[in-house]
Design a protein around this motif. Structure first.
Motif, PDB file in Angstrom:
ATOM      1  N   LEU A 188      -9.795 -10.490  -1.214  1.00 20.46           N
ATOM      2  CA  LEU A 188      -9.341  -9.462  -0.283  1.00 20.46           C
ATOM      3  C   LEU A 188      -9.218  -8.130  -1.013  1.00 20.46           C
ATOM      4  N   VAL A 189      -9.738  -7.082  -0.400  1.00 17.61           N
ATOM      5  CA  VAL A 189      -9.596  -5.722  -0.917  1.00 17.61           C
ATOM      6  C   VAL A 189      -8.676  -4.984   0.044  1.00 17.61           C
ATOM      7  N   VAL A 190      -7.507  -4.573  -0.436  1.00 18.26           N
ATOM      8  CA  VAL A 190      -6.522  -3.948   0.449  1.00 18.26           C
ATOM      9  C   VAL A 190      -5.922  -2.716  -0.212  1.00 18.26           C
ATOM     10  N   GLY A 191      -5.516  -1.775   0.626  1.00 16.81           N
ATOM     11  CA  GLY A 191      -4.828  -0.588   0.154  1.00 16.81           C
ATOM     12  C   GLY A 191      -3.346  -0.695   0.439  1.00 16.81           C
ATOM     13  N   ALA A 192      -2.515  -0.347  -0.528  1.00 16.85           N
ATOM     14  CA  ALA A 192      -1.056  -0.406  -0.371  1.00 16.85           C
ATOM     15  C   ALA A 192      -0.428   0.765  -1.101  1.00 16.85           C
ATOM     16  N   ARG A 193       0.687   1.246  -0.571  1.00 13.17           N
ATOM     17  CA  ARG A 193       1.337   2.407  -1.167  1.00 13.17           C
ATOM     18  C   ARG A 193       2.254   2.004  -2.315  1.00 13.17           C
ATOM     19  N   CYS A 194       2.096   2.712  -3.404  1.00 11.46           N
ATOM     20  CA  CYS A 194       2.960   2.490  -4.563  1.00 11.46           C
ATOM     21  C   CYS A 194       4.346   3.065  -4.268  1.00 11.46           C
ATOM     22  N   THR A 195       5.360   2.261  -4.426  1.00  5.40           N
ATOM     23  CA  THR A 195       6.715   2.714  -4.116  1.00  5.40           C
ATOM     24  C   THR A 195       7.227   3.758  -5.101  1.00  5.40           C
ATOM     25  N   GLU A 196       6.576   3.888  -6.241  1.00  6.93           N
ATOM     26  CA  GLU A 196       7.030   4.832  -7.267  1.00  6.93           C
ATOM     27  C   GLU A 196       6.347   6.180  -7.145  1.00  6.93           C
ATOM     28  N   THR A 197       5.019   6.191  -6.947  1.00  9.98           N
ATOM     29  CA  THR A 197       4.261   7.445  -6.929  1.00  9.98           C
ATOM     30  C   THR A 197       3.911   7.921  -5.522  1.00  9.98           C
TER      31      THR A 197
END
Length: 439
Positions: free
Chosen positions: A189-198
């Motif tokens: 699976l190729v997925v995009g997710a937001r980094c909680t730090e940046t």
């Protein structure tokens, strides 16, 4: 069950024996399309996860078509890829959609690199592509925004339902989201997710066999039933740094024009799926009409002569003439957009903002024209087949509704009105479509 156009046997040559040249792939694709069309109505009714269909794709060597030569890659260009999607979709559009998503995801690391060559010592996009081809992987997932479907979806919406929390040696992926294709049968699976730090969006590679990944197949769908749609839950999945394919900055203006070709590539491939649906429906209806009108019983049917179509029935000829013209017109617009996208992809980091805007407009035009043509053609085909095929005609009537259902399902979330508005704004005022990751 109708007679296949060619042999119903699957290709017997092994993928390793083939080369990505201009002569072999049309033949291989045609053979596979004939194979898929032979049992398409029955498979559509069953609606099972497309494991067998994916095996057929692998046997034909098509998942590796657009990856570089070496390590199993074929090295064909995007024009060839679009032609493959269109031909497969004419036989089974669900499998065409599944393969379309795979092709774009297989290029995800290259898109995220913005067309830039890899830095010394850094892992290149070719390592990901070669690995995918060498292992024969099918990719599912997506980088597109979640919870929205309109053209205004900004890049910052990507991964809204998924988060990546930095930890020692990598990140932890958590969240849940739905995908329209491929996830129930994907190897990765190729997925995009937001980094909680940046706050940046990281695009990562995940193994669905991980015990912390849960995949649920979508409930019975109106159309595109075999596309492998489903919902994936990521329950604190560890993702090491090697599985990060690239980063999308929060500032959309910092995204390279080449990177923003990724959504345009997917949209155009799905346009080829829609065009394939229209052409497949038209070709199958023509075959049934020919067989029905040639049968002796066709001209001897009980009923009013004015309502019994014959070989020279002017209304039937007019209907097919109008539908064939609509398909030809859509194909012409799609081919122009395909050529433009292929040139943009070949330009790499040299692609400019204006060039990208021109490609976006042509893709939008192809979407608007093809979505309307596909729905119109598949709707009218139901009437023509019902008119020309007796109830007991082999291959007549039953199964033709799948073209209409697939066309409606594919185009339901792509409004021609939005596309036409953007085209008009560009034509009248020279306004450029925004450099969003997904326009």
């Amino acid at each position: 069950m109708r007679t296949p156009k060619k042999s119903a046997l699957r290709p017997t040559s092994r993928p390793a024996d083939r080369r990505g040249d201009d002569e072999i792939w049309p033949r291989v694709t045609r053979e596979l399309a004939d194979d898929l069309s032979f049992d398409a109505p029955g498979r559509d009714r069953a609606g099972k996860p497309p494991f067998d269909e994916v095996a057929r794709l692998r046997e034909a060597g098509l998942p590796a078509l657009l990856t570089p030569p070496g390590a199993g890659g074929r090295g064909a260009d995007w024009r060839a890829g679009c032609a493959v999607i269109r031909e497969i979709s004419a036989a089974d559009s669900s499998i065409g959609e599944l393969l379309a998503h795979h092709y774009v995801l297989a290029w995800s690391a290259r898109f995220l690199g913005g067309g830039e060559p890899p830095a010394p010592g850094a892992s290149s996009h070719t390592a990901f592509e070669d690995g995918t081809a060498r292992e024969g992987l099918l990719l599912g997932g997506g980088m597109e925004p979640t919870g929205t479907s309109g053209p205004e979806s900004p890049a910052t919406d990507i991964g809204r339902e998924l988060s990546l929390t930095p930890t020692r040696g990598g990140h932890v992926l958590h969240g849940r989201r739905s995908f329209g294709s491929g996830v129930t049968v994907a190897d990765r699976l190729v997925v995009g997710a937001r980094c909680t730090e940046t706050g940046n969006v990281l695009v990562v590679l995940v193994d669905p066999a991980d015990p912390a990944v849960f995949v649920e197949a979508a409930a019975e769908r109106v159309g595109q039933r075999l596309a492998g749609a489903g919902t994936v839950t990521f329950d604190q999945v560890r993702v090491d740094a090697r599985r990060i394919l690239g980063t999308l900055p929060r500032d959309e203006h910092a995204v390279a024009p080449f990177t923003t070709l990724a959504p345009l590539a997917l949209r155009l491939l799905l346009v080829h799926v829609g065009l394939g649906i229209a052409e497949g429906a038209l070709a199958e209806a023509r075959d049934v009409s020919r067989a029905t009108l040639a049968a002796p019983a066709a001209l001897a049917r009980v009923g009013a002569p004015d309502h019994t179509p014959g070989p020279e029935d002017p209304y039937l000829l007019l209907a097919y003439g109008e539908l064939a013209t609509a398909a030809h017109a859509a194909a012409a617009v799609v081919e122009r957009a395909t050529d433009a996208l292929a040139r943009g992809l070949a330009a790499g980091r040299a692609l400019g903002v204006e060039d990208r805007a021109d490609i976006a407009v042509l893709v939008a035009a192809a979407e608007a024209v093809t979505s309307r043509a596909a729905v119109r053609i598949t709707t009218r085909i139901l009437e023509l087949v019902d008119t020309t095929a007796p109830a007991d005609a082999p291959g007549g009537g039953p199964g033709f509704d799948r073209f209409w259902r697939n066309a409606r399902a594919l185009t339901a979330h792509s409004s021609p009105t939005h596309r036409l508005r953007d085209i008009g704004d560009h034509y009248l005022h020279g306004t450029r479509p925004g450099l969003r990751l997904l326009a």
